[in-house]
Scaffold this active site. Structure first.
Site, short mmCIF file in Angstrom:
data_model
loop_
_atom_site.label_atom_id
_atom_site.label_comp_id
_atom_site.label_asym_id
_atom_site.label_seq_id
_atom_site.Cartn_x
_atom_site.Cartn_y
_atom_site.Cartn_z
N ASP A 83 34.20 33.46 -20.07
CA ASP A 83 33.01 33.98 -19.40
C ASP A 83 32.87 35.44 -19.84
O ASP A 83 33.61 36.31 -19.37
CB ASP A 83 33.22 33.86 -17.88
CG ASP A 83 32.14 34.61 -17.10
OD1 ASP A 83 31.32 35.31 -17.71
OD2 ASP A 83 32.15 34.49 -15.87
N LYS A 99 21.96 41.05 -18.48
CA LYS A 99 22.99 42.09 -18.34
C LYS A 99 23.13 42.87 -19.65
O LYS A 99 23.99 43.74 -19.78
CB LYS A 99 24.34 41.46 -17.98
CG LYS A 99 24.34 40.75 -16.62
CD LYS A 99 25.71 40.18 -16.32
CE LYS A 99 25.73 39.18 -15.19
NZ LYS A 99 25.42 39.71 -13.86
N HIS A 128 34.51 34.87 -11.41
CA HIS A 128 33.22 34.85 -10.70
C HIS A 128 33.01 33.43 -10.17
O HIS A 128 33.49 32.46 -10.77
CB HIS A 128 32.14 35.21 -11.73
CG HIS A 128 30.77 35.42 -11.17
ND1 HIS A 128 29.93 34.39 -10.89
CD2 HIS A 128 30.08 36.55 -10.89
CE1 HIS A 128 28.77 34.86 -10.46
NE2 HIS A 128 28.83 36.19 -10.45
N CYS A 151 30.23 38.02 -5.75
CA CYS A 151 30.43 36.62 -6.19
C CYS A 151 31.86 36.40 -6.69
O CYS A 151 32.09 35.65 -7.65
CB CYS A 151 29.43 36.20 -7.26
SG CYS A 151 27.75 36.20 -6.67
N GLN A 171 30.41 40.05 -18.54
CA GLN A 171 30.61 41.50 -18.39
C GLN A 171 31.23 42.15 -19.62
O GLN A 171 31.53 43.34 -19.59
CB GLN A 171 31.50 41.79 -17.17
CG GLN A 171 30.91 41.31 -15.86
CD GLN A 171 29.63 42.05 -15.47
OE1 GLN A 171 29.33 43.12 -15.99
NE2 GLN A 171 28.86 41.46 -14.57
C1 LIG Z 1 31.62 37.71 -14.78
C2 LIG Z 1 30.34 37.02 -14.44
N1 LIG Z 1 30.21 35.72 -14.71
C3 LIG Z 1 29.08 35.06 -14.46
C4 LIG Z 1 28.00 35.68 -13.89
C5 LIG Z 1 26.76 34.90 -13.63
O1 LIG Z 1 25.73 35.35 -14.44
P1 LIG Z 1 24.25 34.77 -14.29
O2 LIG Z 1 23.90 34.94 -12.85
O3 LIG Z 1 23.43 35.63 -15.20
O4 LIG Z 1 24.29 33.35 -14.70
C6 LIG Z 1 28.09 37.04 -13.58
C7 LIG Z 1 26.97 37.74 -12.91
O5 LIG Z 1 27.15 38.70 -12.22
C8 LIG Z 1 29.28 37.72 -13.87
O6 LIG Z 1 29.42 39.02 -13.61
#
Ligand SMILES: Cc1ncc(COP(=O)(O)O)c(C=O)c1O
Length: 419
Positions: free
Chosen positions: A213, A239, A136, A377, A216
């Site tokens: 990270d 999420k 991401h 993203c 998900q």
């Molecule tokens: C894999 C992953 N990493 C990071 C993020 C960023 O999360 P946040 O916007 O809650 O900081 C997302 C959000 O869609 C994501 O799917």
């Protein structure tokens, strides 16, 4: 055709009372444009059950005060509820100690915290950071910023046509300049579950720390940070049936102690003079200023809720939905699934031949079906597949097979409109 993972066969979703669970989510009763809401945008943000909403109201109505700084009763109550939420989060991911859990505003801030706190202190000119094509943007851009500042370099582990990480290529990227690994547990764009346990062990054998990270993964499967042995693990509350503006960074205590603070301000200090400031102990060293107290307590309630449902049951039910959807999409001419990894979580990216994903999303919305369209993203993933965007249905444990069928009927309608 995407293989049906064998886990499903051994874990049927029969014991899972999805209708009882749905009754806990007031928003699922909504109608959109006269149609029942079919909410399949859970990878972007999930919905909140009544017990979490009630917990937020109770905190706000009867327990709210600023924390850590006063001796009056309300402040002591708010402080102990906030710290209790930290304990719940530590238990949820099986952290060894609660001080290894830092409340942040979400995954993005957690990764930025590691970049500033660890990266800026320990990564220098000529050093290398390994990421993957799947990341991401929030696990790419902070590292690019660091590289720009320090003269370090990003190396990227590639994926195959199914969206699976090429593990041998990842291993080949290591050399004596490798200083840090950032990898997602589950891909938000494709659903791929990465072999992170192996990736972590491989990096550790070479003395390199690893950030996962988990945005998900944490909402969809049991995460055990001790078992994984990761150095850092990040995820977002929104999420995971919790509020927005809250998330956590797990960090091994030894790593957090060596790091420099990310933000300066109140609460992260032990003493301040104009000559010198002494920083607080972890986790407070990384929680400058008044934190989102209500949101942290709400997140504590959310992990209580998920744990009561059972992360294993959640994973099995979502796998059933994914397989049901995959089977049907695979049978539809003119529909291509993007991301066909053997090990997938409940994310289904697809393209409808001759129709822009934006039009797919707009027409599905007319049927009450909420999906996400765009690059999610994850532009490097889109570039890898040579496409600008996909439509993405992402499932949660409160979704049903009937909702999957509504998605499929909606896609058929899209094809009819554009035929
Ligand atoms: C894999 C992953 N990493 C990071 C993020 C960023 O999360 P946040 O916007 O809650 O900081 C997302 C959000 O869609 C994501 O799917």
């Amino acid at each position: 055709m995407t293989a049906i993972p064998t886990a499903l066969k051994s874990r049927p979703a029969a014991a899972f009372d999805v209708e009882r669970i749905r009754a806990d989510f007031p928003i699922l009763k909504l109608r959109v444009g006269g149609k029942p809401l079919v909410y399949l945008d859970n990878a972007a943000s999930s919905q909140m059950p009544q017990p979490v909403i009630d917990r937020l109201v109770r905190y706000q109505a009867t327990q709210h005060a600023n924390i850590h700084r006063a001796v009056h009763t309300l402040s002591e109550t708010a402080t102990s509820e906030y710290e209790e939420a930290r304990r719940k989060l530590a238990r949820f991911i099986n952290a060894r100690e609660e001080r290894e859990v830092i409340f942040t505003s979400g995954t993005t801030e957690s990764i930025n915290l590691v970049m500033h706190g660890y990266g800026r202190k320990f990564i220098g000119a000529g050093d290398e950071i390994i990421l993957t094509t799947l990341e991401h943007h929030s696990n790419i851009v902070p590292w690019q910023m660091l590289c720009e500042e320090k003269g370090a370099k990003i190396r990227v582990a590639p994926i195959n046509d199914a969206g699976e990480l090429l593990v041998e290529e990842y291993e080949k990227l290591f050399n004596e300049r490798t200083r840090f690994i950032g990898v997602m547990h589950v891909s938000n764009a494709l659903g791929t579950i990465n072999p992170i346990r192996h990736m972590i062990a491989f990096a550790h054998a070479r003395g390199v720390p690893v950030l996962i990270d988990g945005a998900q993964a944490a909402p969809h499967m049991q995460v055990d940070v001790q078992d994984l042995d990761c150095d850092f693990y990040a995820f977002s509350g929104h999420k995971l049936c919790g509020p927005t503006g809250i998330g956590i960074l797990f960090g091994k205590a030894a790593a957090l102690e060596r790091m420099q603070p990310f933000k300066g301000g109140g609460d992260m200090i032990l003493s301040v003079t104009f000559e010198k400031t002494t920083y607080n102990t972890i986790p407070h060293k990384f929680e400058a200023g008044t934190p989102p107290i209500a949101a942290a307590i709400g997140l504590g309630a959310a992990v209580d809720y998920l744990s009561a449902v059972g992360m294993d049951k959640i994973a099995a039910h979502e796998l059933d939905l994914l397989n049901h959807a995959t089977e049907q999409l695979n049978r539809m001419p003119g529909v291509r699934i993007i991301g066909t990894a053997e090990k997938k979580a409940a994310v289904l990216s697809f393209q409808v031949e001759g129709v822009h994903p934006h039009d797919v999303g707009t027409l599905l919305n007319q049927d009450g079906v909420a999906v996400r369209t765009g690059h999610h993203c994850a532009q490097p993933v889109m570039q890898r597949f040579g496409i600008p965007a996909t439509s993405r249905a992402s499932f949660a444990f409160y979704n049903t097979r009937a909702e999957v069928d509504a998605l499929i009927a909606g896609i058929r309608n899209v094809q009819k409109v554009f035929s």
